[in-house]
Design a protein around this motif. Structure first.
Motif, mmCIF file in Angstrom:
data_model
loop_
_atom_site.group_PDB
_atom_site.id
_atom_site.type_symbol
_atom_site.label_atom_id
_atom_site.label_comp_id
_atom_site.label_asym_id
_atom_site.label_seq_id
_atom_site.Cartn_x
_atom_site.Cartn_y
_atom_site.Cartn_z
ATOM 1 N N SER A 197 0.897 -1.297 0.070
ATOM 2 C CA SER A 197 -0.071 0.026 -0.014
ATOM 3 C C SER A 197 0.773 1.177 -0.011
ATOM 4 O O SER A 197 1.879 1.282 0.609
ATOM 5 C CB SER A 197 -0.899 -0.069 1.342
ATOM 6 O OG SER A 197 -1.660 1.132 1.274
ATOM 7 N N TYR B 60 1.960 4.763 1.205
ATOM 8 C CA TYR B 60 1.778 5.591 2.273
ATOM 9 C C TYR B 60 2.868 6.874 2.158
ATOM 10 O O TYR B 60 4.022 6.548 2.411
ATOM 11 C CB TYR B 60 1.922 5.021 3.582
ATOM 12 C CG TYR B 60 2.101 5.932 4.791
ATOM 13 C CD1 TYR B 60 0.757 6.698 5.207
ATOM 14 C CD2 TYR B 60 3.287 6.054 5.539
ATOM 15 C CE1 TYR B 60 1.010 7.225 6.222
ATOM 16 C CE2 TYR B 60 3.232 6.648 6.816
ATOM 17 C CZ TYR B 60 2.050 7.441 7.050
ATOM 18 O OH TYR B 60 1.904 8.308 8.099
ATOM 19 N N ASN B 61 2.553 8.122 1.922
ATOM 20 C CA ASN B 61 3.438 9.307 1.914
ATOM 21 C C ASN B 61 4.466 8.590 0.906
ATOM 22 O O ASN B 61 5.795 9.279 1.419
ATOM 23 C CB ASN B 61 4.160 9.563 3.209
ATOM 24 C CG ASN B 61 3.033 10.359 3.966
ATOM 25 O OD1 ASN B 61 2.397 10.693 3.291
ATOM 26 N ND2 ASN B 61 3.274 10.489 5.479
ATOM 27 N N ASN C 287 -3.098 5.678 7.781
ATOM 28 C CA ASN C 287 -4.076 6.263 6.743
ATOM 29 C C ASN C 287 -5.383 6.824 6.988
ATOM 30 O O ASN C 287 -6.045 7.185 5.989
ATOM 31 C CB ASN C 287 -4.165 5.076 5.746
ATOM 32 C CG ASN C 287 -3.140 4.594 5.008
ATOM 33 O OD1 ASN C 287 -2.218 4.941 4.735
ATOM 34 N ND2 ASN C 287 -2.936 3.305 5.628
ATOM 35 N N ILE D 258 -9.876 0.387 2.394
ATOM 36 C CA ILE D 258 -8.157 0.468 2.391
ATOM 37 C C ILE D 258 -7.922 -0.132 0.836
ATOM 38 O O ILE D 258 -8.560 -0.806 0.495
ATOM 39 C CB ILE D 258 -7.896 -0.291 3.368
ATOM 40 C CG1 ILE D 258 -6.294 -0.485 3.054
ATOM 41 C CG2 ILE D 258 -8.335 -1.776 3.379
ATOM 42 C CD1 ILE D 258 -5.664 -0.483 4.543
#
Ligand SMILES: Nc1ncnc2c1ncn2[C@@H]1O[C@H](COP(=O)(O)OP(=O)(O)O)[C@@H](O)[C@H]1O
Ligand SMILES: [Mg+2]
Lengths: 233, 1124
Positions: free
Chosen positions: B844, B846-847, B895, B903
């Motif tokens: 996934s 993330y940033n 998140n 998600i």
């Protein structure tokens, strides 16, 4: 015009709603080289007068002219310069710097001005030639006051201001201190103002100014000032 | 102008107040030291590893190849990659090896002194030169294997298995003491061993290492970005290369097989025909033999014949002769006819051969032209790749580069653009939308053309085989010769009969003639008999060998066909450094150390600010009179200020310098020492990072100057006159207690004094409260951090993961064997129960970073004995339903996902799936998504595979032994004990906890310094007050109790403040120290509060002892002398 012109000076302390008039339109003049004694009961405004003379406090109103300079108009840096070059101060409680030796205390002041006197010689003159490296805490009150005087006169000021210089001293020591001041005035020709509540001392002065309730009560000139040795109280 | 005497005075002053001065230095030392130390420690660790990794050319990308790779492939592959510095092949193999009676998992590596990538650092001994030599890792060496020892490595890959240890080495592939995972035994590699490459018995390398020509170095973001691109590029290049190679092999094989088949068939037909011919020949001969036998006459027959010769006989003979003549003529016509036919056939065959050859020629030209076309198209495709990758100085098709290379021009030059815009320049920058479409179309064309070529090659091969068999037909047929023989035989018989007919006159002549004829016939018979038997044996022999040969060809063909069928597309796995266990873990570990330096120093600085303020305030208070005097003498404010600035600045500078020693040497060495438990440091770099020093001491300096100036400003504003008087307290504010008369009136006088004092000196009160509270907060924070770190493991592995082992199934198609094997596992002695489930990994974003997510799918809701999912807020048990997933806490908070949210997960092909979140579960280590099989099917569009068995064990057992038993079922690819993962995390956490210990020690030292300073200030500031009490006749004990009571009251306020601040600080610090895949327990435990409160009380009371001696020692005369 006289050397020092103290004209219509008032000083008001504002304490909440109450205002205290420490000086109320006080006026006098002093000539160069005079030994002046300011007399008056406690609370009469003597210290206030001296503080204004020394540039340590500002007058609420009135003008102070010393040697042609209007001191009451000086601000900030000029005031510091004035204190630095023209004024010598002797306090009742000596106010020496505790962490410095006698000599260093004098040097501290001397470093400020150009035509100063030799600190060691001055200390010798005030009779402390053996105590140069002593810290204030190692000296007696009289000795400390002599350091204080040495510190003041070493600057070679135009005006030497002494606020109750003997107030914390015994009779004999006090007399020695006054003798020192008298000598300084007569030999060096320095203008000296001594504040005291002891009227007996007035006899040694060239001019006596009496304060009461913030006002000048009386000014008289002593045509035959007596040497301090001959004065008893 | 700096007044020398004032400087002297400052010196004397500092000498007199040396104790507080030192306390202040210590505070600065601690703050600077901690910040610089933690920052530099992580830098030092990083620097050491960077140097090691880069000097030894740790691979940027490693490719693991299913079928290996040949040296020749490597050099070809290199041409398809860009910016490659080195590319090399190597051998690795994991083996289970018995050493002194115990099984170990050893990873074998090949050593080649010429290699540039992954070079090893020699720690002791020398590198292997001979085939019977090897070098071992530190760990094996530490476990008692010495240079000179001999070990046996049971690997099928080695020529020489008995190896002598000649050295100890370290490889950049193993930064951590943990050697990484293997699929063997319990899943952990124990040791690694390097053997001489010449000792490896294989034609193909198992691994391919690539080192790129880049300036960015390990552990930096720049490197990560760079290598992420390169990894994708390498993945495409490698898989593309092997796809081409695979297709080539298959086409080759198919061509070979078709031609072999045709050859086989032709050979078989030929042999069969040959044998039939030979058999016929034998049959003919046998007939001939019988005929000949019949022709042999007895003596009687001869006599009879002679006697019975009559006219009729003669006629008979004449008839016979005529018959024979007719036969001969017949045979001749048959022969002539056949010959004519045969010649026709030959010319036909020849024609066909010629036709085939013509076709082959055509095919050849077509193949050649197609191949050229294909190459051109490939080149275009590749160049297209270049354009899309934004390389410059390539022009859009149809445009060509001008001679100066600066512009791309359309022929004729009426349209040009700047070549540096590259392909896209034609579109005025930006990506051409048509490019991808074109690329795809071109790719399709290429594929089609490749197909055509391969078909043509097949056709050509079959034509060539046909020609081979056709050419064989051209050799002269045996049938023709048999016709010829028949004709010649008939001719001979006729001639013989002619002789008989002619000699029919004298009996003796006839008799001898017949006898002679008989003899001849007998000879012929025996000759025939010999010939027949020879021909028979010959035929048999030939048959045997021919059929044997045929059979072996057939088998070969069969094998080839089987191979094509089973040959699957060769798998290749591409890894970068982050996939290496040691490297990846190291990144997060240094991040943790660095994080620890973020919040804590802020607190140190905060305390430094208050301590300096307190000291300066006390000094100003003590020296009001002096300042007034100096001002009266005519000294400038700035000059007087210098003293206080010198005092604070010098303490900061000295503190910073000592802090530097702590931060640059002592702390890093300590951190090395701690992390030595996890990593093998080849050496210990100590750096001096000027930037961090500047930041740390700069902030301290600013804090010092600011606090000094703020304190001095108010005092210096006052006129000398007022300074010469005692400070006027702005109205003595009556304490709140005075407003409650009932309470107030019951207090003793001394208590009243204490309370009044506290509220009178507000600044002092605040400073004491903040000082004590700040220290308590710091200590509490350290303790909380420690607890949250150490508690994470038992919570995760005891309360949430109740499962003991994860078992991964092999990729088996048969469900039966899987069920059977699972039953076997569950029937094992120490197995309690198991739960079949599905495990997959997703990612996934993330940033901008990729985070790894574990997905677990259950088939029903009875999983809580294995994994206990509980709501992260309410602690209620969570259940799975068909409408969504349960995600782990950190994933949700990171998140910002709430229940009901979505998600997004990506699979390995970067395909994205959106899952609905139905619950958020407590979880502390790594990220998890849980769902049931129905939702899985809904979300992913396919049913989950059962690939994992969660296992609960019982009783005492040997982990390795059980793993072996489970492995014996043959359905398992890996057994992972949770205890091993737990142990790994425990190691990491223990190290972190030790670091936090440093933090706690620092905060305790700080408490000492602060408390000492506070009490000192408190007491000195009040020397006059204390002296007055004493002069008034208070007993020492009474005076002490007044002051102590004040301190205790302030301490209590400080504790309250500290607990609140500590709670907030703990949460903040825990959050900043947290790394991406861990969810620290954000909790401040009651125990920790109690510990820090008790410690604070003890420290405060202990330092209060100072008051006793001070009160007793106080010099009455000196204190009362001045007119303050
Ligand atoms: N800072 C001050 N605030 C308020 N009143 C003051 C202050 N300084 C002096 N006074 C008042 O001014 C008057 C004169 O004081 P001072 O000049 O010190 O008298 P003395 O003649 O004894 O030296 C006194 O009544 C004193 O209370
Ligand atoms: Mg006075």
């Amino acid at each position: 015009m006289a050397y020092i012109e103290f004209k219509n000076i008032s000083k008001v302390y504002q304490m909440g709603e109450i205002s205290i008039k420490a000086l109320n339109k006080a006026s006098f003049s002093i000539e160069k080289g005079e030994l002046v004694v300011i007399l008056g009961p406690s609370g009469a405004g003597k210290t206030t007068c001296l503080n204004i003379l020394g540039g340590m406090d500002e007058a609420t109103s009135g003008t102070l002219i010393i040697d042609g300079v209007e001191i009451t108009k000086l601000k900030g840096k000029d005031l510091i310069k004035y204190r630095r070059h023209d004024i010598g101060f002797v306090f009742q409680f000596y106010n020496l710097i505790q962490n410095l030796t006698a000599l260093e205390n004098v040097e501290l002041a001397v470093q400020l001005c150009k035509d100063h006197l030799n600190p060691e010689k001055v200390l010798k003159k005030v009779g402390l030639k053996d105590r140069l490296d002593n810290f204030p805490s190692q000296l007696s009150g009289g000795e400390q006051q002599r350091v204080s005087i040495a510190r003041a006169i070493a600057k070679n000021p135009k005006l030497l201001l002494c606020d109750e210089p003997t107030g914390a001293l015994d009779y004999k020591t006090g007399k020695q201190i006054l003798k020192l001041l008298e000598d300084t005035c007569h030999k060096e020709g320095m203008t000296i103002i001594i504040v005291t509540h002891n009227s007996a001392i007035a006899d040694m002065a060239d001019k006596v100014i009496k304060f009461k309730n913030g006002q000048v009560e009386e000014i008289y000139i002593n045509h035959n000032p007596r040497p301090i040795e001959s004065i008893e109280w | 102008m700096v007044n020398k005497v004032l400087i002297k005075e400052t010196k004397n002053f500092i000498r007199k107040n040396i104790k507080t001065y030192i306390a202040q230095i210590i505070i600065v030392t601690l703050g600077v030291g901690f910040f610089v130390g933690m920052k530099i420690s992580s830098l030092d660790l990083q620097d050491t590893m960077t140097e090691f990794v880069e000097n030894n050319n740790f691979y940027d990308v490693k490719v693991n190849l299913e079928y290996g790779i040949e040296a020749n492939d490597i050099s070809q592959l290199k041409t398809t990659l860009e910016e490659v510095k080195y590319i090399e092949g190597a051998y690795t193999q994991d083996i289970v090896n018995n050493l002194d009676g115990e099984d170990y998992v050893i990873r074998l590596h090949s050593y080649n002194s010429k290699n540039k990538i992954n070079t090893t650092k020699l720690i002791d001994g020398e590198n292997p030169k001979n085939n019977n030599e090897c070098v071992i890792d530190k760990k094996m060496h530490n476990d008692g294997y010495e240079i000179g020892d001999e070990i046996t490595i049971e690997s099928d890959l080695l020529k020489e298995k008995k190896l002598k240890i000649v050295g100890v080495i370290q490889s950049p592939e193993y930064l951590a003491i943990d050697r990484g995972n293997s699929t063997l035994l319990s899943g952990k590699i124990n040791y690694y061993v390097f053997v001489n490459e010449a000792n490896v018995n294989s034609d193909v390398y198992s691994d391919l290492y690539i080192k790129y020509d880049t300036n960015s170095v390990a552990f930096t973001e720049m490197y990560d970005d760079y290598i992420e691109r390169k990894e994708i590029e390498a993945t495409y290049a490698v898989s593309g290369y092997f796809k081409d190679k695979y297709n080539e092999i298959i086409t080759d094989q198919q061509i070979k097989i078709t031609s072999a088949k045709a050859e086989y068939e032709a050979e078989k037909a030929k042999i069969d025909a040959q044998f039939i011919e030979s058999e016929n020949e034998i049959k003919n001969k046998e007939e001939l033999l019988n005929d000949t036998k019949k022709n042999i006459l007895t003596d009687k027959q001869i006599d009879q014949k002679i006697n019975s010769i009559s006219d009729s006989t003669r006629n008979e003979e004449k008839n016979k002769l005529n018959n024979l003549k007719k036969q001969m003529n017949n045979a001749k016509t048959a022969y002539d006819n056949y010959k004519k036919n045969y010649n026709n056939q030959i010319s036909n065959t020849q024609k066909r051969i010629n036709n085939n050859e013509q076709r082959i020629k055509e095919l050849n030209t077509s193949i050649n032209s197609n191949t050229a076309k294909l190459n051109a198209m490939k080149a275009q495709y590749n160049s297209m790749n270049d354009y899309t990758q934004g390389s410059t100085n390539k022009c859009y098709p149809g445009f060509s580069l001008s001679s100066d290379g600066k512009r791309c021009c359309y022929p004729g030059g009426f349209y040009c653009y700047n070549a540096s815009f590259g392909y896209n320049g034609f579109f005025g920058g930006g990506t051409s939308p048509t490019i991808n479409a074109e690329k795809v179309a071109l790719k399709a064309e290429i594929d089609q053309l490749e197909n055509t070529i391969s078909n043509q090659k097949i056709e050509k091969a079959s034509l060539e085989t046909e020609n081979i068999s056709l050419r064989k037909q051209l050799t002269i047929s045996s049938e023709l010769s048999s016709y010829e023989n028949k004709y010649l035989n008939a001719k001979k018989q006729y001639e013989e009969q002619l002789e008989i007919y002619n000699s029919m006159g004298s009996s003796s002549k006839l008799s001898s003639y017949y006898k002679k004829q008989n003899n001849e016939l007998r000879k012929t018979v025996s000759q025939y008999e010999q010939e027949i038997s020879a021909a028979k044996t010959d035929l048999n022999n030939k048959k045997n060998t021919a059929y044997q040969q045929l059979e072996s060809t057939r088998l070969e063909i069969q094998n080839g066909e089987d191979m094509i069928k089973t040959l699957s597309y060769p798998k290749s796995y591409v890894f970068d450094r982050k996939d290496n266990a040691g490297y990846g873990q190291f990144i997060s570990d240094i991040e943790k150390i660095s994080n620890l330096a973020i919040v804590v120093p802020v607190v140190f600085y905060f305390i430094t600010f208050f301590m300096i303020s307190a000291s300066i305030n006390r000094m100003l208070y003590e020296e009001r009179n002096q300042i007034g005097t100096l001002k009266a003498i005519g000294i400038r404010d700035n000059e007087i200020l210098i003293k206080y600035l010198i005092y604070s600045i010098s303490s900061v500078i000295i503190g910073s310098l000592i802090g530097i020693i702590v931060g640059v040497v002592i702390l890093p060495l300590f951190v090395y020492f701690i992390y030595e438990m996890l990593y093998e440091f080849p050496f210990y770099n100590l750096n001096f990072n000027f930037r961090y020093f500047l930041i740390a001491s700069g902030i301290a300096l600013v804090v010092a100057i600011a606090s000094t100036l703020i304190c001095c400003k108010e005092t210096f504003k006052e006129k000398p006159v007022s300074l010469l008087k005692a400070k006027q307290e702005k109205e003595t504010v009556s304490s709140i207690f005075e407003k409650i008369p009932k309470f107030w009136n019951h207090l003793s006088l001394t208590t009243k004094i204490s309370l009044k004092n506290i509220f009178r000196y507000k600044a002092r009160m605040l400073m004491t409260i903040i000082g004590i509270g700040g220290c308590l907060a710091l200590m509490l924070t350290g303790l909380s951090l420690r607890t949250s770190i150490t508690e994470m493991i038992p919570t995760q592995y005891g309360k949430i993961f109740k499962v003991d082992a994860q078992i991964f199934y092999k990729d088996l198609s048969s469900r039966e064997s899987l069920n059977e094997g699972t039953e076997k596992i569950l029937a094992l002695d120490n197995v309690n129960k198991g739960l079949i489930s599905n495990y997959e990994t997703y990612t996934s974003d993330y940033n901008g970073k990729t985070i790894n997510i574990n997905s677990v799918t259950f088939y029903d809701n009875n999983f809580s004995d294995f994994i206990d999912l509980r709501d992260y807020k309410t602690n209620k048990k969570l259940k799975l339903d068909d409408n969504g997933v349960i995600i782990s806490e950190k994933l949700a908070t990171m998140n910002n996902i709430r229940v009901g949210g979505v998600i997004k997960l990506k699979d390995k092909q970067q395909k994205e799936y959106s899952l609905i979140v139905k619950g958020i579960a407590k979880n502390y280590i790594e990220h998890y998504v849980y769902m049931n099989s129905n939702y899985y099917t809904k979300a992913f569009g396919q049913e989950p595979r059962n690939n994992m068995l969660l296992l609960k064990t019982k009783g005492n057992y040997d982990e390795l032994e059980l793993a072996q038993k489970i492995n014996d079922t043959n359905i398992v690819s890996q057994v992972l004990y949770v205890s091993i993962a737990e142990k790994a995390y425990e190691d990491v956490m223990n190290n972190l906890a030790l670091l936090v210990g440093v933090f706690v020690v620092f905060s305790i030292l700080l408490i000492f310094a602060v408390l000492y300073n506070l009490i000192n200030i408190n007491v000195r500031e009040r020397s006059k007050e204390i002296a007055t009490y004493k002069v008034l006749g208070f007993k020492n004990s009474k005076v002490i109790s007044i002051i102590k009571r004040e301190n205790i009251i302030l301490m209590l306020f400080g504790i309250i403040f500290g607990l609140i601040a500590g709670y907030i600080l703990s949460i903040i610090v825990i959050k900043t120290c947290e790394v991406e895949n861990l969810n620290f327990i954000k909790e401040v435990t009651f125990n920790n509060c109690i510990i820090s409160v008790i410690a604070t009380i003890i420290f405060t009371l202990a330092f209060s002892m100072l008051i006793n001696s001070y009160v007793k020692k106080i010099n009455l005369t000196e204190s009362l002398k001045s007119n303050e």
